[in-house]
Design a protein around this motif. Sequence first.
Motif, PDB file in Angstrom:
ATOM      1  N   TYR A   8       0.841  -1.185   0.000  1.00  0.00           N
ATOM      2  CA  TYR A   8       0.000   0.000   0.000  1.00  0.00           C
ATOM      3  C   TYR A   8       0.883   1.244   0.000  1.00  0.00           C
ATOM      4  O   TYR A   8       1.912   1.278   0.679  1.00  0.00           O
ATOM      5  CB  TYR A   8      -0.889   0.048   1.247  1.00  0.00           C
ATOM      6  N   VAL A  10       0.710   5.127   1.076  1.00  0.00           N
ATOM      7  CA  VAL A  10      -0.100   5.999   1.923  1.00  0.00           C
ATOM      8  C   VAL A  10       0.438   7.426   1.849  1.00  0.00           C
ATOM      9  O   VAL A  10       1.643   7.651   1.982  1.00  0.00           O
ATOM     10  CB  VAL A  10      -0.087   5.519   3.394  1.00  0.00           C
ATOM     11  N   MET A  39      -0.226   1.805  10.196  1.00  0.00           N
ATOM     12  CA  MET A  39      -0.180   3.264  10.117  1.00  0.00           C
ATOM     13  C   MET A  39      -0.238   3.866  11.518  1.00  0.00           C
ATOM     14  O   MET A  39       0.484   4.820  11.820  1.00  0.00           O
ATOM     15  CB  MET A  39      -1.326   3.808   9.257  1.00  0.00           C
ATOM     16  N   CYS A  71      -3.378  10.854   7.937  1.00  0.00           N
ATOM     17  CA  CYS A  71      -3.461  10.108   6.684  1.00  0.00           C
ATOM     18  C   CYS A  71      -4.430  10.841   5.762  1.00  0.00           C
ATOM     19  O   CYS A  71      -5.542  11.161   6.152  1.00  0.00           O
ATOM     20  CB  CYS A  71      -3.942   8.689   6.949  1.00  0.00           C
ATOM     21  N   TRP A  74      -4.878   6.424   0.891  1.00  0.00           N
ATOM     22  CA  TRP A  74      -4.031   5.261   0.656  1.00  0.00           C
ATOM     23  C   TRP A  74      -4.551   4.517  -0.560  1.00  0.00           C
ATOM     24  O   TRP A  74      -5.724   4.640  -0.922  1.00  0.00           O
ATOM     25  CB  TRP A  74      -3.968   4.350   1.886  1.00  0.00           C
TER      26      TRP A  74
END
Length: 88
Positions: A8, A10, A39, A71, A74
């Motif tokens: 992934y 992000v 995360m 965040c 993602w």
Amino acid sequence: MDNKGKIYFVNFEFVCGEYEQIFGKVFYAKDKEDLESKMHDYLINYYGSGNLAEVNSDVYYYWNGEVGVKCVRWSEIKSFKELVSELL
């Protein structure tokens, strides 16, 4: 790496006063829940042990609330080409 995980990319947003900056990081996780856990662990220790002031919703505040990181988005990376595209 085993075949059960995914890669992934992000995007995080760093905020300090009026200054904002987007930065990215790659994570290897089994699924969305595992990604969220990784995360969280990353952000808990972003400035080292003991510097996290609070977590408010999805923003992690450090140094008595002077700096925030959250965040932004993602995406699952399925090919090397996608990863390069995210990095450029």
